[in-house]
Design a protein around this motif. Structure first.
Motif, mmCIF file in Angstrom:
data_model
loop_
_atom_site.group_PDB
_atom_site.id
_atom_site.type_symbol
_atom_site.label_atom_id
_atom_site.label_comp_id
_atom_site.label_asym_id
_atom_site.label_seq_id
_atom_site.Cartn_x
_atom_site.Cartn_y
_atom_site.Cartn_z
ATOM 1 N N ASP A 166 10.933 -10.807 1.959
ATOM 2 C CA ASP A 166 9.959 -11.877 2.155
ATOM 3 C C ASP A 166 9.053 -11.642 3.359
ATOM 4 O O ASP A 166 8.343 -12.549 3.788
ATOM 5 C CB ASP A 166 10.683 -13.215 2.315
ATOM 6 N N GLN A 167 9.074 -10.439 3.918
ATOM 7 C CA GLN A 167 8.219 -10.153 5.081
ATOM 8 C C GLN A 167 7.675 -8.733 5.018
ATOM 9 O O GLN A 167 8.304 -7.841 4.476
ATOM 10 C CB GLN A 167 8.998 -10.362 6.385
ATOM 11 N N ARG A 168 6.477 -8.560 5.547
ATOM 12 C CA ARG A 168 5.860 -7.235 5.606
ATOM 13 C C ARG A 168 6.504 -6.452 6.745
ATOM 14 O O ARG A 168 6.651 -6.970 7.853
ATOM 15 C CB ARG A 168 4.359 -7.346 5.845
ATOM 16 N N TRP A 169 6.871 -5.194 6.472
ATOM 17 C CA TRP A 169 7.492 -4.395 7.522
ATOM 18 C C TRP A 169 7.099 -2.930 7.420
ATOM 19 O O TRP A 169 6.674 -2.446 6.370
ATOM 20 C CB TRP A 169 9.015 -4.545 7.538
ATOM 21 N N LEU A 170 7.242 -2.266 8.542
ATOM 22 C CA LEU A 170 7.000 -0.827 8.627
ATOM 23 C C LEU A 170 8.120 -0.221 9.458
ATOM 24 O O LEU A 170 8.337 -0.613 10.606
ATOM 25 C CB LEU A 170 5.653 -0.539 9.300
ATOM 26 N N ILE A 171 8.845 0.711 8.862
ATOM 27 C CA ILE A 171 9.882 1.459 9.580
ATOM 28 C C ILE A 171 9.354 2.876 9.766
ATOM 29 O O ILE A 171 8.998 3.540 8.776
ATOM 30 C CB ILE A 171 11.211 1.460 8.811
ATOM 31 N N ASP A 177 7.426 11.800 12.283
ATOM 32 C CA ASP A 177 6.061 11.291 12.169
ATOM 33 C C ASP A 177 5.705 10.827 10.756
ATOM 34 O O ASP A 177 4.700 11.242 10.169
ATOM 35 C CB ASP A 177 5.050 12.347 12.646
ATOM 36 N N TYR A 178 6.527 9.975 10.203
ATOM 37 C CA TYR A 178 6.195 9.314 8.946
ATOM 38 C C TYR A 178 7.071 8.069 8.830
ATOM 39 O O TYR A 178 8.048 7.906 9.576
ATOM 40 C CB TYR A 178 6.404 10.244 7.746
ATOM 41 N N GLY A 179 6.706 7.191 7.916
ATOM 42 C CA GLY A 179 7.504 5.985 7.744
ATOM 43 C C GLY A 179 7.298 5.380 6.373
ATOM 44 O O GLY A 179 6.619 5.955 5.509
ATOM 45 N N PHE A 180 7.876 4.181 6.190
ATOM 46 C CA PHE A 180 7.727 3.457 4.927
ATOM 47 C C PHE A 180 7.208 2.058 5.239
ATOM 48 O O PHE A 180 7.733 1.361 6.113
ATOM 49 C CB PHE A 180 9.056 3.373 4.186
ATOM 50 N N PHE A 181 6.177 1.665 4.487
ATOM 51 C CA PHE A 181 5.535 0.357 4.652
ATOM 52 C C PHE A 181 5.785 -0.492 3.417
ATOM 53 O O PHE A 181 5.602 -0.031 2.287
ATOM 54 C CB PHE A 181 4.033 0.539 4.877
ATOM 55 N N TYR A 182 6.209 -1.741 3.639
ATOM 56 C CA TYR A 182 6.448 -2.689 2.556
ATOM 57 C C TYR A 182 5.433 -3.812 2.665
ATOM 58 O O TYR A 182 5.326 -4.469 3.710
ATOM 59 C CB TYR A 182 7.870 -3.247 2.644
ATOM 60 N N ASP A 183 4.671 -4.060 1.590
ATOM 61 C CA ASP A 183 3.585 -5.039 1.607
ATOM 62 C C ASP A 183 3.911 -6.308 0.822
ATOM 63 O O ASP A 183 2.999 -7.008 0.387
ATOM 64 C CB ASP A 183 2.294 -4.406 1.079
ATOM 65 N N LEU A 184 5.205 -6.587 0.637
ATOM 66 C CA LEU A 184 5.727 -7.723 -0.133
ATOM 67 C C LEU A 184 5.800 -7.436 -1.628
ATOM 68 O O LEU A 184 6.340 -8.245 -2.394
ATOM 69 C CB LEU A 184 4.905 -9.011 0.089
ATOM 70 N N GLN A 185 5.274 -6.280 -2.042
ATOM 71 C CA GLN A 185 5.340 -5.905 -3.459
ATOM 72 C C GLN A 185 5.921 -4.513 -3.661
ATOM 73 O O GLN A 185 6.841 -4.325 -4.452
ATOM 74 C CB GLN A 185 3.951 -5.996 -4.104
ATOM 75 N N THR A 186 5.390 -3.555 -2.952
ATOM 76 C CA THR A 186 5.833 -2.171 -3.119
ATOM 77 C C THR A 186 6.102 -1.530 -1.761
ATOM 78 O O THR A 186 5.594 -1.982 -0.726
ATOM 79 C CB THR A 186 4.779 -1.332 -3.863
ATOM 80 N N VAL A 187 6.905 -0.482 -1.801
ATOM 81 C CA VAL A 187 7.171 0.329 -0.615
ATOM 82 C C VAL A 187 6.466 1.665 -0.802
ATOM 83 O O VAL A 187 6.571 2.284 -1.859
ATOM 84 C CB VAL A 187 8.686 0.573 -0.420
ATOM 85 N N ARG A 188 5.753 2.094 0.210
ATOM 86 C CA ARG A 188 5.095 3.399 0.115
ATOM 87 C C ARG A 188 5.237 4.165 1.423
ATOM 88 O O ARG A 188 5.336 3.579 2.507
ATOM 89 C CB ARG A 188 3.623 3.253 -0.252
ATOM 90 N N GLU A 189 5.245 5.457 1.289
ATOM 91 C CA GLU A 189 5.345 6.339 2.456
ATOM 92 C C GLU A 189 4.001 6.419 3.153
ATOM 93 O O GLU A 189 2.957 6.528 2.500
ATOM 94 C CB GLU A 189 5.803 7.725 2.019
ATOM 95 N N VAL A 190 4.023 6.363 4.488
ATOM 96 C CA VAL A 190 2.779 6.401 5.260
ATOM 97 C C VAL A 190 2.926 7.347 6.446
ATOM 98 O O VAL A 190 4.030 7.582 6.957
ATOM 99 C CB VAL A 190 2.374 4.990 5.773
ATOM 100 N N VAL A 191 1.790 7.872 6.891
ATOM 101 C CA VAL A 191 1.692 8.626 8.142
ATOM 102 C C VAL A 191 0.572 7.985 8.938
ATOM 103 O O VAL A 191 -0.555 7.852 8.442
ATOM 104 C CB VAL A 191 1.380 10.117 7.888
ATOM 105 N N LEU A 192 0.865 7.548 10.155
ATOM 106 C CA LEU A 192 -0.106 6.827 10.958
ATOM 107 C C LEU A 192 -0.995 7.810 11.728
ATOM 108 O O LEU A 192 -0.512 8.608 12.531
ATOM 109 C CB LEU A 192 0.602 5.902 11.941
ATOM 110 N N ALA A 193 -2.301 7.729 11.478
ATOM 111 C CA ALA A 193 -3.247 8.573 12.206
ATOM 112 C C ALA A 193 -3.415 8.067 13.639
ATOM 113 O O ALA A 193 -3.534 8.851 14.585
ATOM 114 C CB ALA A 193 -4.590 8.602 11.483
ATOM 115 N N GLU A 194 -3.415 6.736 13.789
ATOM 116 C CA GLU A 194 -3.542 6.113 15.109
ATOM 117 C C GLU A 194 -2.266 5.343 15.393
ATOM 118 O O GLU A 194 -1.873 4.461 14.633
ATOM 119 C CB GLU A 194 -4.754 5.174 15.144
ATOM 120 N N LYS A 195 -1.636 5.669 16.491
ATOM 121 C CA LYS A 195 -0.347 5.050 16.826
ATOM 122 C C LYS A 195 -0.523 4.103 18.006
ATOM 123 O O LYS A 195 -0.783 4.543 19.133
ATOM 124 C CB LYS A 195 0.693 6.142 17.133
#
Length: 254
Positions: A166-171, A177-195
């Protein structure tokens, strides 16, 4: 015999297995491009990832492996241990070439080693379940930095999707240097260009944190301090169950 280079992904490694069989080659070593070390006087063969070929190998593995060991190759691969590719290559090759099960042949150092590595990776994934601490940002995102010993985020992410649906999160894995982002619907792998967080411990600056975040950190630390029985404090036992590499991410240990 060639020295094989691949892209470092599990699908890329499975493609290597496929190509070794298809081309009838027996590599001297298998190494990701990131960890590449040039071998003098050794032929180098670069194999590109192919999802279809990788899928065929994985399907064949699933058929051969006992139900208790279906994920052993993937878990062992995530350890990133030096030489893990060749251990897995020898194990998979022997498994495909044998008429009987080799999964309990602990006289084989590869079988014994892979089972031990699998247990270590699973234990690290469980530790991440325990020791992840989220920080809330002003835009309502819950952010958690981690730096596990092994590349276990792919194993841990379903736990957080189920528990915090029930909450948006990023681990985010600071080490890899990569993580997983959850947008309340799907989880996708991300790499942050700006930290916008500390590269050392993942802390977000106060100006980006939700207004009450510093208060919550203080309350959690006070709670931890007050439930601690100082006379029974055992730092050796604490380090055993809460490895020190996690401490910099825990408000109770700041």
């Amino acid at each position: 015999m060639p020295f094989v280079v691949y892209d470092g992904s599990f699908e890329g490694f499975l493609t290597v297995i496929f190509e070794c069989y298809a081309r009838k080659i027996n590599p001297t070593d298998i190494c990701s491009g990131k960890a590449l070390q040039e071998y003098l006087f050794t032929e180098k063969l670069t194999i590109a990832r192919d999802e279809v070929k990788a899928g065929r190998v994985w399907k064949a593995l699933y058929t051969k492996l006992h139900s208790h060991n279906k994920h052993l190759p993937f878990y062992a691969f995530l350890s990133e241990n030096p030489g893990i590719e060749m251990k897995l290559y020898r194990f998979i090759r022997r498994m495909f070439d044998s008429d009987r099960s080799i999964e309990t042949d602990y006289g084989d150092p590869d079988v014994l080693g892979l089972r031990k590595i699998q247990r270590q990776v699973m234990q690290e994934a469980h530790r991440v379940h325990q020791f992840v601490r989220f920080q809330q940002t002003r835009d309502g995102l819950y952010f958690a930095p981690v730096e596990p010993a092994y590349n276990i985020l792919p194993l841990a992410v379903n736990h957080f999707r189920s528990r915090f649906s029930d909450q948006r999160w990023l681990i985010y894995d600071l080490k890899r240097d990569y993580g997983f982002f959850y947008d309340l619907q799907t989880v996708r792998e991300v790499v942050l260009a700006e930290k916008l967080f500390s590269a050392a411990d993942g802390k977000i600056p106060d100006q980006l944190a939700e207004a009450c975040e510093p208060v919550y950190r203080t309350l959690w630390k006070d709670y931890f301090d007050n439930i601690t029985i100082k006379e029974r404090k055992n730092l050796r036992m604490q380090r055993q169950h809460m490895p020190q590499r996690f401490w910099k991410f825990l408000p109770e240990k700041y």
